[in-house]
Structure formats: C-alpha cells, structure tokens
Design a protein around this motif. Structure first.
Motif, short mmCIF file in Angstrom:
data_model
loop_
_atom_site.label_atom_id
_atom_site.label_comp_id
_atom_site.label_asym_id
_atom_site.label_seq_id
_atom_site.Cartn_x
_atom_site.Cartn_y
_atom_site.Cartn_z
N GLU A 87 0.89 -1.18 0.12
CA GLU A 87 -0.05 0.28 0.01
C GLU A 87 0.93 1.29 -0.17
OE1 GLU A 87 -3.72 -1.74 2.89
OE2 GLU A 87 -1.87 -0.42 3.72
N ARG A 88 0.30 2.49 -0.40
CA ARG A 88 0.88 3.52 -0.41
C ARG A 88 1.28 3.97 0.83
NH1 ARG A 88 2.66 6.04 -5.16
NH2 ARG A 88 2.51 7.96 -3.92
N LYS A 89 2.05 4.83 1.27
CA LYS A 89 2.60 4.89 2.82
C LYS A 89 1.54 5.94 3.36
CE LYS A 89 7.55 4.83 2.23
NZ LYS A 89 8.85 5.48 2.10
N GLU A 90 0.75 6.56 2.48
CA GLU A 90 -0.64 7.43 3.10
C GLU A 90 -1.69 6.84 3.17
OE1 GLU A 90 0.10 8.30 -1.45
OE2 GLU A 90 1.38 8.15 0.37
N THR A 91 -1.89 5.41 2.91
CA THR A 91 -3.13 4.68 2.77
C THR A 91 -3.43 4.60 4.21
OG1 THR A 91 -2.26 3.68 0.74
CG2 THR A 91 -4.28 2.65 2.26
N LYS A 92 -4.65 5.03 4.55
CA LYS A 92 -5.20 4.85 5.85
C LYS A 92 -6.09 3.36 5.98
CE LYS A 92 -6.61 9.68 6.58
NZ LYS A 92 -7.84 10.55 6.36
N HIS A 93 -5.58 2.79 7.17
CA HIS A 93 -5.96 1.27 7.25
C HIS A 93 -7.38 1.06 7.05
CE1 HIS A 93 -6.71 -2.23 10.31
NE2 HIS A 93 -6.12 -2.93 9.39
N THR A 94 -8.50 1.71 7.34
CA THR A 94 -9.84 1.67 6.86
C THR A 94 -10.36 2.79 6.28
OG1 THR A 94 -10.55 2.26 9.30
CG2 THR A 94 -10.37 -0.02 9.09
N GLY A 95 -9.44 3.28 5.35
CA GLY A 95 -9.92 4.66 4.64
C GLY A 95 -10.46 5.41 5.54
N ASN A 96 -11.65 6.25 5.16
CA ASN A 96 -12.18 7.18 5.96
C ASN A 96 -13.26 6.61 7.04
OD1 ASN A 96 -10.80 9.28 5.00
ND2 ASN A 96 -12.23 9.32 3.16
N VAL A 97 -13.32 5.54 7.33
CA VAL A 97 -14.31 4.82 8.29
C VAL A 97 -13.41 4.49 9.64
CG1 VAL A 97 -15.54 2.49 8.79
CG2 VAL A 97 -15.43 3.46 6.50
N LYS A 98 -14.07 5.12 10.64
CA LYS A 98 -13.47 4.53 11.94
C LYS A 98 -14.10 3.47 12.62
CE LYS A 98 -10.90 8.37 12.07
NZ LYS A 98 -9.41 8.10 11.79
N SER A 99 -13.47 2.68 13.21
CA SER A 99 -13.79 1.36 13.75
C SER A 99 -12.84 1.08 14.83
CB SER A 99 -13.78 0.39 12.53
OG SER A 99 -13.66 -1.16 12.97
N GLU A 100 -13.34 0.12 15.70
CA GLU A 100 -12.44 -0.52 16.59
C GLU A 100 -11.30 -1.21 16.13
OE1 GLU A 100 -15.37 -3.63 15.94
OE2 GLU A 100 -15.79 -1.30 16.27
N LEU A 101 -11.39 -1.70 14.95
CA LEU A 101 -10.44 -2.08 14.13
C LEU A 101 -9.06 -1.41 13.69
CD1 LEU A 101 -12.35 -5.41 12.23
CD2 LEU A 101 -11.04 -5.48 14.27
N THR A 102 -9.54 -0.06 13.34
CA THR A 102 -8.68 0.72 12.69
C THR A 102 -7.24 1.00 13.44
OG1 THR A 102 -10.60 2.30 11.88
CG2 THR A 102 -8.37 3.11 11.92
N LYS A 103 -6.30 0.90 12.73
CA LYS A 103 -4.78 1.06 12.95
C LYS A 103 -4.33 2.15 12.48
CE LYS A 103 -5.21 -2.99 15.28
NZ LYS A 103 -6.21 -2.91 16.61
N SER A 104 -3.49 2.72 13.21
CA SER A 104 -2.92 4.08 12.79
C SER A 104 -1.53 3.56 12.22
CB SER A 104 -2.50 5.17 13.90
OG SER A 104 -1.61 4.42 14.79
N ILE A 105 -0.71 4.22 11.42
CA ILE A 105 0.68 3.98 11.12
C ILE A 105 1.45 3.52 12.31
CG2 ILE A 105 2.59 4.67 9.85
CD1 ILE A 105 0.36 3.64 7.74
N ASP A 106 1.38 4.21 13.26
CA ASP A 106 2.28 3.89 14.29
C ASP A 106 2.07 2.45 14.91
OD1 ASP A 106 3.64 6.34 14.14
OD2 ASP A 106 2.47 7.24 15.78
N ASP A 107 0.77 2.35 14.92
CA ASP A 107 0.24 0.79 15.38
C ASP A 107 0.72 -0.19 14.59
OD1 ASP A 107 -1.41 1.99 17.41
OD2 ASP A 107 -3.43 2.01 16.21
N GLN A 108 1.17 0.16 13.14
CA GLN A 108 1.54 -0.84 12.15
C GLN A 108 3.06 -1.10 12.19
OE1 GLN A 108 -0.83 -0.54 8.45
NE2 GLN A 108 -1.75 0.85 9.53
N LEU A 109 3.60 -0.06 12.61
CA LEU A 109 5.17 -0.27 12.77
C LEU A 109 5.60 -1.39 13.65
CD1 LEU A 109 6.43 3.57 13.01
CD2 LEU A 109 6.49 1.98 11.08
N VAL A 110 6.53 -2.00 13.07
CA VAL A 110 7.06 -3.41 13.90
C VAL A 110 8.17 -2.79 15.01
CG1 VAL A 110 8.66 -5.43 14.01
CG2 VAL A 110 6.89 -4.82 11.93
N LYS A 111 7.67 -3.09 16.16
CA LYS A 111 8.64 -2.43 17.31
C LYS A 111 9.38 -3.36 18.09
CE LYS A 111 5.48 1.04 18.08
NZ LYS A 111 4.23 1.26 17.51
#
Length: 122
Positions: free
Chosen positions: A98-122
């Motif tokens: 996905e493009r770096k600016e792609t939002k996980h759930t588009g413009n839909v907000k849900s309990e499943l929505t993850k930010s880019i920070d949430d998606q970074l491997v730590k």
C-alpha cells in the motif's frame, strides 16, 4: 527501513487479527503482513490501490456487486475508490502493498482501525 528475513517467521511474530505490521518499504509503498480472521469493515481508499497476496489460507474479498475467493498464492489488487470488505472463516496470512499514506480503514473509523504507528514493527 530494510526488510530481511523469512516471511513465515515474520508472520509468527504477529499477534491479533486485522492488525497489519509494516515490515519494509519500496519507494513510496509499505510492505505489510497481516493475519485475517472474521469480518473486517466495509471501506475504500479514495486515492490508493491496495494489493493483497495470500501467503497461507484463504479469504473472501467482498465488493458491493461480487465476491472473490482468494486462496494461497493468489494476488489481487483493489483499485482506488472501490468499496470492499475482507472476510476470513479461518486464519489467513496476507501480504499487502500500500502507499505510505493509505489509511487502514479508509475514512471509516472502527475498533479495528490501526494508525501507521500501530502498524510499525517495534
């Protein structure tokens, strides 16, 4: 970010479903791994295509007017602006590009929505 490793071992480090992890980048795209199980949310990405590659298992990719069964080894691109919803009966391992600016759930907000920070491997 440089990717190096065995994709199966990387999947084993992922906890939870519908929580992609960024494992690398190529130009302006992220390479992500995610485990699917259950139903995701209906969403679309207004300005970005999304690529799915099924590494293990299978899932149904629902569109408003049809459903695609994607199985191990299948690759599929959802074009920008197209509403879709992945559904997996059993655990499925998926690589996404996905493009770096792609939002996980588009413009839909849900309990499943993850930010880019949430998606970074730590």
């Amino acid at each position: 970010m440089y990717i190096n490793g065995n994709v199966y071992r990387l999947f084993e480090t992922i906890e939870g479903y519908w929580a992609p992890k960024i494992i690398g980048e190529v130009n302006d795209d992220y390479i992500k791994l995610a485990k699917f199980k259950g139903e995701f949310v209906w969403h679309e990405h207004e300005n970005e295509d999304e690529m799915f590659y099924v590494v293990r298992g299978s899932f149904d990719l629902h569109y408003e007017d049809e459903t695609w069964l994607l199985k191990e080894g299948d690759i599929h691109v959802v074009k920008k602006g197209v509403k879709h919803k992945p559904v997996a009966t059993d655990e499925c391992w998926v690589m996404l590009i996905e493009r770096k600016e792609t939002k996980h759930t588009g413009n839909v907000k849900s309990e499943l929505t993850k930010s880019i920070d949430d998606q970074l491997v730590k």
